[in-house]
Design a protein around this motif. Structure first.
Motif, mmCIF file in Angstrom:
data_model
loop_
_atom_site.group_PDB
_atom_site.id
_atom_site.type_symbol
_atom_site.label_atom_id
_atom_site.label_comp_id
_atom_site.label_asym_id
_atom_site.label_seq_id
_atom_site.Cartn_x
_atom_site.Cartn_y
_atom_site.Cartn_z
ATOM 1 N N ASP A 42 -101.879 9.814 -28.330
ATOM 2 C CA ASP A 42 -101.461 9.461 -26.795
ATOM 3 C C ASP A 42 -101.886 7.980 -27.011
ATOM 4 O OD1 ASP A 42 -104.099 10.252 -26.988
ATOM 5 O OD2 ASP A 42 -103.905 11.500 -25.375
ATOM 6 N N HIS A 43 -101.690 7.257 -25.668
ATOM 7 C CA HIS A 43 -102.085 6.083 -25.378
ATOM 8 C C HIS A 43 -103.375 5.901 -24.643
ATOM 9 C CE1 HIS A 43 -101.059 1.806 -25.636
ATOM 10 N NE2 HIS A 43 -101.221 1.645 -24.427
ATOM 11 N N PRO A 44 -104.346 5.203 -25.210
ATOM 12 C CA PRO A 44 -104.571 4.912 -26.567
ATOM 13 C C PRO A 44 -104.660 6.093 -27.537
ATOM 14 C CG PRO A 44 -106.685 4.398 -25.408
ATOM 15 C CD PRO A 44 -105.753 5.042 -24.324
ATOM 16 N N ALA A 45 -104.681 5.689 -28.981
ATOM 17 C CA ALA A 45 -104.899 6.724 -29.933
ATOM 18 C C ALA A 45 -106.330 6.899 -29.925
ATOM 19 C CB ALA A 45 -104.533 6.184 -31.113
ATOM 20 N N ALA A 46 -106.955 8.114 -30.293
ATOM 21 C CA ALA A 46 -108.358 8.284 -30.292
ATOM 22 C C ALA A 46 -108.563 9.429 -31.302
ATOM 23 C CB ALA A 46 -108.824 8.717 -28.906
ATOM 24 N N THR A 47 -110.054 9.882 -31.612
ATOM 25 C CA THR A 47 -110.333 10.941 -32.378
ATOM 26 C C THR A 47 -111.592 11.563 -31.722
ATOM 27 O OG1 THR A 47 -111.935 9.314 -33.677
ATOM 28 C CG2 THR A 47 -109.805 9.725 -34.560
ATOM 29 N N GLU A 48 -111.503 12.760 -32.121
ATOM 30 C CA GLU A 48 -112.470 13.510 -31.367
ATOM 31 C C GLU A 48 -112.696 15.028 -32.244
ATOM 32 O OE1 GLU A 48 -111.268 15.188 -27.787
ATOM 33 O OE2 GLU A 48 -109.075 15.497 -28.383
ATOM 34 N N TRP A 49 -114.019 15.296 -32.059
ATOM 35 C CA TRP A 49 -114.304 16.674 -32.704
ATOM 36 C C TRP A 49 -113.936 17.919 -31.729
ATOM 37 C CZ3 TRP A 49 -115.631 17.430 -37.735
ATOM 38 C CH2 TRP A 49 -116.005 16.355 -38.598
ATOM 39 N N LYS A 50 -113.371 18.892 -32.174
ATOM 40 C CA LYS A 50 -113.168 20.181 -31.475
ATOM 41 C C LYS A 50 -113.802 21.421 -32.288
ATOM 42 C CE LYS A 50 -110.468 19.074 -28.015
ATOM 43 N NZ LYS A 50 -110.849 19.092 -26.744
ATOM 44 N N LEU A 51 -114.403 22.281 -31.638
ATOM 45 C CA LEU A 51 -114.883 23.472 -32.087
ATOM 46 C C LEU A 51 -113.520 24.393 -32.406
ATOM 47 C CD1 LEU A 51 -117.779 24.574 -29.532
ATOM 48 C CD2 LEU A 51 -117.998 24.068 -31.986
ATOM 49 N N LYS A 52 -113.625 25.067 -33.386
ATOM 50 C CA LYS A 52 -112.441 25.958 -33.958
ATOM 51 C C LYS A 52 -112.236 26.951 -32.953
ATOM 52 C CE LYS A 52 -112.922 25.690 -38.857
ATOM 53 N NZ LYS A 52 -113.257 26.458 -40.015
ATOM 54 N N LYS A 53 -113.203 27.410 -32.092
ATOM 55 C CA LYS A 53 -112.967 28.354 -31.131
ATOM 56 C C LYS A 53 -112.441 27.693 -29.509
ATOM 57 C CE LYS A 53 -117.647 28.471 -29.550
ATOM 58 N NZ LYS A 53 -118.875 29.361 -29.555
ATOM 59 N N ASP A 54 -112.389 26.299 -29.432
ATOM 60 C CA ASP A 54 -112.050 25.767 -28.472
ATOM 61 C C ASP A 54 -110.289 26.255 -28.445
ATOM 62 O OD1 ASP A 54 -114.351 24.658 -27.703
ATOM 63 O OD2 ASP A 54 -113.635 22.462 -28.471
ATOM 64 N N LEU A 55 -109.908 26.221 -27.035
ATOM 65 C CA LEU A 55 -108.669 26.617 -26.583
ATOM 66 C C LEU A 55 -107.611 25.737 -26.286
ATOM 67 C CD1 LEU A 55 -109.619 29.830 -24.524
ATOM 68 C CD2 LEU A 55 -109.053 29.726 -26.833
ATOM 69 N N LEU A 56 -106.220 26.010 -26.700
ATOM 70 C CA LEU A 56 -105.255 25.020 -26.493
ATOM 71 C C LEU A 56 -104.557 26.029 -25.631
ATOM 72 C CD1 LEU A 56 -104.177 23.910 -30.128
ATOM 73 C CD2 LEU A 56 -104.809 22.497 -28.030
#
Length: 89
Positions: A42-56
């Motif tokens: 998205d704007h601005p582009a970014a990186t992040e860590w997510k737990l595998k169990k986090d929900l979408l």
């Protein structure tokens, strides 16, 4: 609802994190035992860590290699236009 653990490393996805959030393009760059390292475009582009169990809220689709190539071309062209505007100042 879906969990990040369903996403595969190296793949690009169109997702909605929450029902009311916009559609975002993400890529799973790396996986550990409990987390995923996510690149967001998205704007601005970014990186992040997510737990595998986090929900979408929704995994709309996994982009094909052909669509990724097409998107990369558009993304690079838009980035070039952005930097050309900065150079003119």
């Amino acid at each position: 609802m879906y969990a990040y653990e369903l996403l595969e490393t190296g793949c690009y996805y169109l997702v909605k994190e929450k029902e009311e959030s916009p559609v975002n393009l993400i890529r799973v760059a790396m996986e550990t035992d409990h987390c995923l390292f996510i690149e967001r475009f998205d704007h601005p582009a970014a990186t992040e860590w997510k737990l595998k169990k986090d929900l979408l809220h929704d995994i709309i689709e996994c982009l094909s290699d052909e669509k990724v190539k097409e998107w990369v071309e558009h993304f690079r062209n838009s980035q070039d236009a952005y930097y050309e505007e900065d150079d003119e100042e």
